[in-house]
Design an enzyme around this catalytic site. Sequence first.
Site, PDB file in Angstrom:
ATOM      1  N   HIS B  57       0.855  -1.188   0.000  1.00 18.77           N
ATOM      2  CA  HIS B  57       0.000   0.000   0.000  1.00 18.77           C
ATOM      3  C   HIS B  57       0.892   1.240   0.000  1.00 18.77           C
ATOM      4  O   HIS B  57       2.075   1.173   0.348  1.00 18.77           O
ATOM      5  CB  HIS B  57      -0.902  -0.018   1.237  1.00 18.77           C
ATOM      6  CG  HIS B  57      -2.047  -0.982   1.143  1.00 18.77           C
ATOM      7  ND1 HIS B  57      -3.198  -0.860   1.884  1.00 18.77           N
ATOM      8  CD2 HIS B  57      -2.217  -2.092   0.364  1.00 18.77           C
ATOM      9  CE1 HIS B  57      -4.033  -1.849   1.574  1.00 18.77           C
ATOM     10  NE2 HIS B  57      -3.458  -2.619   0.674  1.00 18.77           N
ATOM     11  N   GLU B  59       1.010   3.857   1.941  1.00 18.05           N
ATOM     12  CA  GLU B  59       1.579   4.265   3.241  1.00 18.05           C
ATOM     13  C   GLU B  59       2.730   3.342   3.646  1.00 18.05           C
ATOM     14  O   GLU B  59       3.759   3.805   4.156  1.00 18.05           O
ATOM     15  CB  GLU B  59       0.507   4.246   4.340  1.00 18.05           C
ATOM     16  CG  GLU B  59      -0.618   5.256   4.138  1.00 18.05           C
ATOM     17  CD  GLU B  59      -1.805   4.675   3.374  1.00 18.05           C
ATOM     18  OE1 GLU B  59      -1.592   3.772   2.524  1.00 18.05           O
ATOM     19  OE2 GLU B  59      -2.930   5.120   3.618  1.00 18.05           O
ATOM     20  N   CYS B  87      -6.038   2.260   5.684  1.00 16.27           N
ATOM     21  CA  CYS B  87      -6.730   1.009   6.025  1.00 16.27           C
ATOM     22  C   CYS B  87      -6.158   0.502   7.356  1.00 16.27           C
ATOM     23  O   CYS B  87      -5.143   0.998   7.842  1.00 16.27           O
ATOM     24  CB  CYS B  87      -6.520  -0.025   4.907  1.00 16.27           C
ATOM     25  SG  CYS B  87      -4.937  -0.894   5.001  1.00 16.27           S
ATOM     26  N   CYS B  90      -2.380  -0.285   7.329  1.00 15.62           N
ATOM     27  CA  CYS B  90      -1.524   0.905   7.296  1.00 15.62           C
ATOM     28  C   CYS B  90      -1.620   1.687   8.608  1.00 15.62           C
ATOM     29  O   CYS B  90      -0.629   2.269   9.063  1.00 15.62           O
ATOM     30  CB  CYS B  90      -1.897   1.770   6.106  1.00 15.62           C
ATOM     31  SG  CYS B  90      -1.506   0.949   4.540  1.00 15.62           S
TER      32      CYS B  90
END
Lengths: 160, 160
Positions: B57, B59, B87, B90
């Site tokens: 992801h 992040e 999410c 993260c």
Amino acid sequence: MPISSDEQKFLERAIELSDRGMTGLHGGPFGCVIVKDGAIVGEGYNQVTTTNDPTAHAEIAAIRDACKRLATYQLTGCDIYTSCEPCPMCLGAIYWARPNRVIFANTKQDAAAINFDDQFIYDEIDKCRDERQIEFIHAPHKDALAIFEKWKNLEGRKEY
Amino acid sequence: MPISSDEQKFLERAIELSDRGMTGLHGGPFGCVIVKDGAIVGEGYNQVTTTNDPTAHAEIAAIRDACKRLATYQLTGCDIYTSCEPCPMCLGAIYWARPNRVIFANTKQDAAAINFDDQFIYDEIDKCRDERQIEFIHAPHKDALAIFEKWKNLEGRKEY
């Protein structure tokens, strides 16, 4: 819940990795293996402090290893064996990877007893963002929303 | 909450990265930058589907990048700018990295509207493990506990 002798063997491999990573001073005492069709397809141990990567938990390492070996971003049909109950980050990663099952030995309470306090993070996730210890600021932006709209109709996009 | 023009600039860089990653078909429409002392020290966009890494992801990528560049596993004094509310995975990573603040544009509700349903994972985290859609099996093992005990007195161990 009892597990089979094969499952026990995989769990013991995860535990062995937790010891190896710790004893080699790679990071905390956590290990993980991922199994598909009776064979290990991914392994990892914690390497946070030696790789300067706060995301290098055992489960994340094992998921990345298994996905690389299997050439997929979905661990359908796989089981995850981990020496300790996953922290919230790893739990999230597990849900994104979508394995069948997670088998773990130590609990998050056992982890808290040696000063790995995942519960703090679990509690923070449940708080509304204004009450968290890390400040979360919502700054809406029209371009960000427009990009989400663009995604909906993007040719060649791959959902995950 | 209003943000300064400098902060707006960093947020727009995160949004720009979300577009670049998506348009290049690297993954979903998410971008992130990490800032320390007024300068960008880490960047990332989603690359789940092209790198076969469900943890890739924006992040996570930006945190790993910043930690590598700063040679640390702690983002003390840093701010995270992300095109979308993190999410659960993260969010967990952010708590392990310990930055000062998180500034985000789109919300998790905006993400759900384009079929990125983080709420499902948030709900699953809150369930007790017997009620989750992925089966979680607790199989206690004396060796796993012994390794935790060993950690407490391990010479050269580095807490994180």
